[in-house]
Design an enzyme around this catalytic site. Structure first.
Site, short mmCIF file in Angstrom:
data_model
loop_
_atom_site.label_atom_id
_atom_site.label_comp_id
_atom_site.label_asym_id
_atom_site.label_seq_id
_atom_site.Cartn_x
_atom_site.Cartn_y
_atom_site.Cartn_z
N ARG A 181 27.39 -45.35 35.25
CA ARG A 181 27.00 -44.63 34.04
C ARG A 181 28.00 -43.49 33.79
O ARG A 181 28.14 -42.61 34.63
CB ARG A 181 25.58 -44.08 34.20
CG ARG A 181 25.12 -43.18 33.08
CD ARG A 181 23.66 -42.74 33.26
NE ARG A 181 23.39 -41.69 32.31
CZ ARG A 181 23.29 -40.40 32.62
NH1 ARG A 181 23.39 -39.98 33.86
NH2 ARG A 181 23.09 -39.52 31.67
N HIS A 195 27.38 -36.27 26.46
CA HIS A 195 26.99 -35.47 27.62
C HIS A 195 27.53 -34.06 27.40
O HIS A 195 28.35 -33.56 28.16
CB HIS A 195 27.51 -36.11 28.90
CG HIS A 195 26.78 -35.70 30.15
ND1 HIS A 195 26.19 -36.59 31.01
CD2 HIS A 195 26.54 -34.48 30.68
CE1 HIS A 195 25.62 -35.94 32.03
NE2 HIS A 195 25.83 -34.65 31.84
N GLU A 250 20.16 -35.69 28.45
CA GLU A 250 19.42 -34.42 28.50
C GLU A 250 19.55 -33.58 27.24
O GLU A 250 20.06 -32.45 27.28
CB GLU A 250 19.85 -33.60 29.72
CG GLU A 250 19.72 -34.34 31.04
CD GLU A 250 19.93 -33.45 32.25
OE1 GLU A 250 20.31 -32.28 32.07
OE2 GLU A 250 19.72 -33.93 33.37
N ASN A 253 16.20 -38.29 34.49
CA ASN A 253 16.95 -37.52 35.48
C ASN A 253 15.97 -36.64 36.23
O ASN A 253 15.27 -35.83 35.62
CB ASN A 253 17.99 -36.63 34.81
CG ASN A 253 19.12 -37.43 34.18
OD1 ASN A 253 19.15 -38.66 34.29
ND2 ASN A 253 20.03 -36.74 33.52
N TYR A 273 15.51 -33.96 39.50
CA TYR A 273 16.08 -33.17 40.58
C TYR A 273 15.04 -32.38 41.36
O TYR A 273 15.10 -32.26 42.56
CB TYR A 273 17.15 -32.20 40.04
CG TYR A 273 18.38 -32.94 39.58
CD1 TYR A 273 19.38 -33.27 40.47
CD2 TYR A 273 18.52 -33.35 38.26
CE1 TYR A 273 20.50 -33.99 40.07
CE2 TYR A 273 19.63 -34.06 37.83
CZ TYR A 273 20.62 -34.37 38.75
OH TYR A 273 21.72 -35.08 38.35
N GLU A 279 19.58 -40.27 36.96
CA GLU A 279 20.23 -39.27 37.82
C GLU A 279 19.23 -38.78 38.84
O GLU A 279 18.06 -38.55 38.53
CB GLU A 279 20.69 -38.04 37.02
CG GLU A 279 21.97 -38.21 36.28
CD GLU A 279 22.40 -36.95 35.53
OE1 GLU A 279 22.10 -35.82 36.00
OE2 GLU A 279 23.02 -37.10 34.47
#
Ligand code: GCO
Length: 460
Positions: free
Chosen positions: A78, A122, A167, A294, A296, A365
């Site tokens: 990606r 991005h 995002e 994504n 985290y 991600e």
């Protein structure tokens, strides 16, 4: 006792990067300036005054990088396209040399049987578009659709997966509200406008991609999502969770998957949305084949009257494990997948005109910045990253076992790179990069991931 966690045969294992963070070649072959070029060249924005001018030089070293992907055994890569390489002014004139780079990259990936997952944005908006107002200006959404059409025209004979944004929430909030990221603006109204226009541009680009596609394509978007937890069981903290969840998660999920907007729930949103959200916008936005997540960390919040919009602040709970940037909370990826499946992917009777098939979901991600480096023998023993990966991928498996149809997992990142405002201080790669010599070394976590891909699972 250890159990062997098996993944479905067609599960996609990949890695992700982004144009500004890895390419370098910031002003080569006709590329125009982006807001990130402007931002990093303005003193005070980035740790140690570092820039992405060269970063890990993927622009020149992409063949070597594809060889590393092959060695690890990735099914998919990606990456994002730098808009200002393709349209240096943001609209109008097309720079063929910019398209040529992605053309070569895509061919190299396909030659090595690695599926390209192309992301159109991005965060590196062409500076000329920022000069005309940037994302708070609705025209930027139309410019994005023009750009999407140009790239589709050139690459859709080979690229099948098209992600519009990475995002959008971060691009809007960190770019236009906290000002931590480019273009570094601190204006809450500009941030709300940006978020709506980013989402609208997703819908407009989806139309453009479908119109220009030279074969069947899937259209997706990648969102940053965090489960939100209360700092205490008090009523005030639990209410703070509802507000934070609305702004952090529902602000993107609801428009994309339900065709509604929770903006009205905030005074600033109410004020704006009368003029901001035009008739037909929400129908356009709701256009999705693939939802990328994504993950985290989680967000723990407590009531705080002083904080604008949400009246809540984030706290870092005691007694937990932390990385270079965040709390490590593996269960969060499970919680998130379960919640999205229940609230957004389980079909509900649609209102007329709003019917949509359920999109696929993937983790696009997940990764961790922990200190690592070359040991005396040239190996990189990054056990903490391997642990992070094991624990998080096991939680993805747990959600799948509970019925969430997750199609793939992408690690952030393939290699160490420019971590935005942190510069080069935080390393996320499966591949270690010596930023002076550009020498690449696969870390122990990379070898572990490689084994997982080969076995399509692991002992846990
Ligand atoms: C993001 C971006 C990546 C980051 C990564 C680590 O999620 O912010 O997609 O560009 O580098 O997330 O912060």
């Amino acid at each position: 006792m250890d159990e062997f966690l098996v993944f479905p045969k067609d599960f996609v294992w990949g890695c992700a990067t982004s144009s500004y963070q890895v390419e370098g070649a910031w002003n080569e072959d006709g590329k125009g300036p982006s807001i990130w070029d402007t931002f990093v060249h303005t003193p005070g924005h980035i740790k140690n005054g570092e820039t992405g001018d060269i970063t890990v030089d993927h622009y020149h070293l992409f063949k070597e990088d594809v060889a590393l992907m092959k060695e690890i055994g990735l099914d998919a890569y990606r990456f994002s396209v730098a808009w200002s390489r393709i349209l240096p002014e943001g609209t109008g004139r097309v720079n063929q040399a910019g398209l040529d780079f992605y053309d070569r990259l895509v061919d190299e990936l396909l030659k090595n049987k690695i599926e390209p997952y192309l992301c159109l944005f991005h965060w590196d908006l062409p500076q000329p578009l920022q000069d005309k107002g940037g994302w708070p200006n609705r025209d930027t959404s139309h410019a994005f659709a023009e750009y999407a059409g140009v790239v589709t025209e050139r690459l859709s004979d080979r690229v099948k997966i098209w992600m519009t944004h990475n995002e959008p929430w971060v691009a809007a909030m960190a770019g236009y509200f906290s000002g931590e990221l480019a273009p570094g603006i601190t204006d809450v109204q500009a941030a709300f406008k940006s978020l709506h226009h980013l989402l609208l541009s997703h819908g407009l680009a989806a139309e453009a991609i479908r119109a220009h596609a030279k074969g069947s394509v899937k259209i997706g978007i990648t969102l940053n999502l965090n489960p939100v937890h209360p700092a205490s069981e008090s009523r005030k903290d639990r209410d703070a969770v509802v507000r934070m969840d609305t702004i952090l998660n529902r602000a993107t999920l609801d428009p994309l998957l339900k065709g509604s907007s929770p903006m009205q729930e905030f005074a600033v949103g109410k004020l704006l949305s009368r003029t901001l959200i035009k008739p037909g916008d929400l129908e356009k936005i709701r256009s999705l084949d693939l939802l990328g997540i994504n993950y985290y960390t989680r967000t723990v919040v407590k009531y705080d009257r002083k904080f604008p919009v949400v009246a809540a602040t984030q706290i870092q709970p005691e007694g937990r494990e932390y990385s270079g940037m965040w709390e490590i909370y593996p269960e969060g990826i499970y919680e998130l997948l379960m919640r999205i499946n229940a609230d957004y992917l389980t079909p509900v009777p649609a209102s007329k005109g709003m019917e949509q098939k359920t999109p696929e979901i993937m983790i696009t991600e997940n990764g961790v910045p922990v200190p690592d480096g070359l040991d005396f023998d040239g190996r990189v023993r990054d056990e903490r990253r391997t642990h992070y990966l094991r624990d998080h991928i096991a939680q993805v498996h747990r959600a799948m076992a509970a019925g969430v149809p997750v199609k793939g997992y992408f690690h952030w990142s393939l290699m160490d790179n420019f971590e935005w405002a942190h510069g080069y201080a935080q390393r996320f790669g499966l591949v270690y990069v010596d930023f002076k010599t550009q020498q690449r070394t696969i870390k122990e976590s990379g070898y572990w991931f490689s084994k997982v891909i080969k076995q399509n699972g692991f002992e846990y």
